[in-house]
Design a protein around this motif. Sequence first.
Motif, mmCIF file in Angstrom:
data_model
loop_
_atom_site.group_PDB
_atom_site.id
_atom_site.type_symbol
_atom_site.label_atom_id
_atom_site.label_comp_id
_atom_site.label_asym_id
_atom_site.label_seq_id
_atom_site.Cartn_x
_atom_site.Cartn_y
_atom_site.Cartn_z
ATOM 1 N N LEU A 157 67.544 32.189 22.840
ATOM 2 C CA LEU A 157 65.873 32.117 22.426
ATOM 3 C C LEU A 157 65.298 33.359 22.807
ATOM 4 N N SER A 158 64.320 33.636 21.993
ATOM 5 C CA SER A 158 63.725 35.009 22.500
ATOM 6 C C SER A 158 62.482 34.590 23.245
ATOM 7 N N VAL A 159 62.019 35.364 24.086
ATOM 8 C CA VAL A 159 60.963 35.161 25.283
ATOM 9 C C VAL A 159 60.133 36.326 25.243
ATOM 10 N N ALA A 160 58.739 36.206 25.276
ATOM 11 C CA ALA A 160 57.829 37.123 25.410
ATOM 12 C C ALA A 160 57.011 37.067 26.924
ATOM 13 N N ALA A 161 56.549 38.117 27.420
ATOM 14 C CA ALA A 161 55.759 37.761 28.906
ATOM 15 C C ALA A 161 54.955 38.630 28.999
ATOM 16 N N ASP A 162 53.536 38.444 29.419
ATOM 17 C CA ASP A 162 52.674 39.468 29.529
ATOM 18 C C ASP A 162 52.832 39.867 31.092
ATOM 19 N N PRO A 163 52.858 41.473 31.226
ATOM 20 C CA PRO A 163 53.112 41.823 32.651
ATOM 21 C C PRO A 163 52.209 41.582 33.501
ATOM 22 N N ARG A 164 50.680 41.236 33.080
ATOM 23 C CA ARG A 164 50.111 40.620 34.007
ATOM 24 C C ARG A 164 50.102 39.681 34.933
ATOM 25 N N ILE A 165 51.272 38.882 34.616
ATOM 26 C CA ILE A 165 51.627 37.809 35.214
ATOM 27 C C ILE A 165 52.147 38.412 36.902
ATOM 28 N N MET A 166 52.799 39.525 36.695
ATOM 29 C CA MET A 166 53.171 40.172 38.176
ATOM 30 C C MET A 166 52.139 40.809 38.910
ATOM 31 N N ILE A 167 50.947 40.847 38.454
ATOM 32 C CA ILE A 167 49.995 41.343 39.456
ATOM 33 C C ILE A 167 49.305 40.362 40.491
ATOM 34 N N PRO A 168 49.539 40.483 41.619
ATOM 35 C CA PRO A 168 49.403 39.385 42.601
ATOM 36 C C PRO A 168 47.634 39.200 42.826
ATOM 37 N N PRO A 169 47.113 38.203 43.248
ATOM 38 C CA PRO A 169 45.623 37.973 43.316
ATOM 39 C C PRO A 169 45.304 38.959 44.724
ATOM 40 N N PRO A 170 44.064 39.090 44.737
ATOM 41 C CA PRO A 170 43.509 39.797 45.698
ATOM 42 C C PRO A 170 43.808 38.968 47.183
ATOM 43 N N VAL A 171 43.966 39.853 48.276
ATOM 44 C CA VAL A 171 44.177 39.301 49.574
ATOM 45 C C VAL A 171 42.801 38.895 50.254
ATOM 46 N N PRO A 172 42.332 37.473 50.545
ATOM 47 C CA PRO A 172 41.308 37.375 51.078
ATOM 48 C C PRO A 172 40.850 38.137 52.170
ATOM 49 N N THR A 173 39.478 38.338 52.045
ATOM 50 C CA THR A 173 38.896 39.270 53.286
ATOM 51 C C THR A 173 37.775 38.673 53.856
ATOM 52 N N PRO A 174 37.182 39.112 55.126
ATOM 53 C CA PRO A 174 35.969 38.521 55.487
ATOM 54 C C PRO A 174 34.804 38.828 54.709
ATOM 55 N N ASP A 175 33.663 37.936 54.669
ATOM 56 C CA ASP A 175 32.378 38.342 54.315
ATOM 57 C C ASP A 175 32.091 39.879 54.477
ATOM 58 N N GLY A 176 31.565 40.621 53.547
ATOM 59 C CA GLY A 176 31.085 41.878 53.567
ATOM 60 C C GLY A 176 32.299 42.946 53.396
ATOM 61 N N VAL A 177 33.568 42.317 53.355
ATOM 62 C CA VAL A 177 34.558 43.468 53.518
ATOM 63 C C VAL A 177 34.932 43.511 51.865
ATOM 64 N N PRO A 178 35.172 44.614 51.270
ATOM 65 C CA PRO A 178 35.547 44.664 50.110
ATOM 66 C C PRO A 178 37.214 44.400 50.012
ATOM 67 N N ALA A 179 37.783 43.570 48.985
ATOM 68 C CA ALA A 179 38.965 43.112 48.919
ATOM 69 C C ALA A 179 39.776 44.408 48.409
ATOM 70 N N ARG A 180 40.950 44.587 49.228
ATOM 71 C CA ARG A 180 41.997 45.479 48.833
ATOM 72 C C ARG A 180 42.586 45.439 47.390
ATOM 73 N N ALA A 181 42.495 46.252 46.527
ATOM 74 C CA ALA A 181 42.903 46.236 45.176
ATOM 75 C C ALA A 181 44.353 46.000 45.094
ATOM 76 N N THR A 182 44.951 45.062 44.431
ATOM 77 C CA THR A 182 46.324 44.925 44.051
ATOM 78 C C THR A 182 46.692 45.437 42.784
ATOM 79 N N ARG A 183 48.061 45.941 43.124
ATOM 80 C CA ARG A 183 48.880 46.340 41.916
ATOM 81 C C ARG A 183 50.278 46.051 42.044
ATOM 82 N N PRO A 184 50.906 46.117 40.937
ATOM 83 C CA PRO A 184 52.319 45.587 40.882
ATOM 84 C C PRO A 184 53.085 46.838 41.357
ATOM 85 N N GLY A 185 53.758 46.708 42.468
ATOM 86 C CA GLY A 185 54.736 47.865 43.156
ATOM 87 C C GLY A 185 55.975 47.771 42.890
ATOM 88 N N GLN A 186 56.621 48.800 43.199
ATOM 89 C CA GLN A 186 58.165 49.079 42.699
ATOM 90 C C GLN A 186 58.983 48.014 43.938
#
Length: 257
Positions: A75-104
């Motif tokens: 069967l043929s399958v298609a997948a959106d690459p955005r599935i690989m992007i992880p959610p941001p890591v929780p941070t304390p109040d007032g601290v900006p979340a570190r940007a997430t990106r799919p790494g090698q």
Amino acid sequence: MTLQLEPDVAFGMHPDYGVAAAVADARPFLDEVLRKHHFRYSEYLDVYLLADNTPHNTAVRTVARATLEFQDAGLSVAADPRIMIPPPVPTPDGVPARATRPGQSLTALTGELHELRRAADVSEVLGEILDEHHGVVLDLEEFIDTAAAWCERLGTPHGHELGLHLRTIAHHVAFLGDQLVGAQLELAVMPDVTPENAPPLAEVPLPERQEWLRVTHTAQARAAMASSPNRPANAPKPLDERGPQLQAAPPAPSRTR
């Protein structure tokens, strides 16, 4: 982009419900495989969804396994690459979340080494794992520190002990990163190039490493010293029995992302 052929199954990210799967038709096999991999059909959305509390890495592995099973069936399958992007890591109040990106992955970077001939190119690949924003070394250090904080949050002697042990490991990872930076700088200034007649990297034997105590043995040793219904926590220890003595590691070098 317009697909020439409609895939049998398509995986994507729903903005409100997470990872979703859509099928081209109502074949029982498609439903069977998706349910086998913990997708549940939503009549309201007319798509299959994973549970909303599914961890990101689990969702990625689930999509990969289901995709492989569909492809094995032709069967043929298609997948959106955005599935690989992880959610941001929780941070304390007032601290900006570190940007997430799919790494090698390290596997991909190791494979890339087999195609390189110049020392400067190897230095560039090594820089990928040392990058201060998404390098694997700093990510590993942060992961171990977070695991240590989790253990300490248990509020038990064993949790505190294991937290100290993990922070010692994080200190070693930081030291390893510093050593790799030195090696990267040396490679960057080396003019050397592998000769045309050099053997393929895959045929160069790797050095033998010292064999360490297996994790299972370590876990068994810890379990033997832990309290149990047959040995209360406040039971006196034999005179020759000594608990593990771990010392807190010196604080890891200060790092900024």
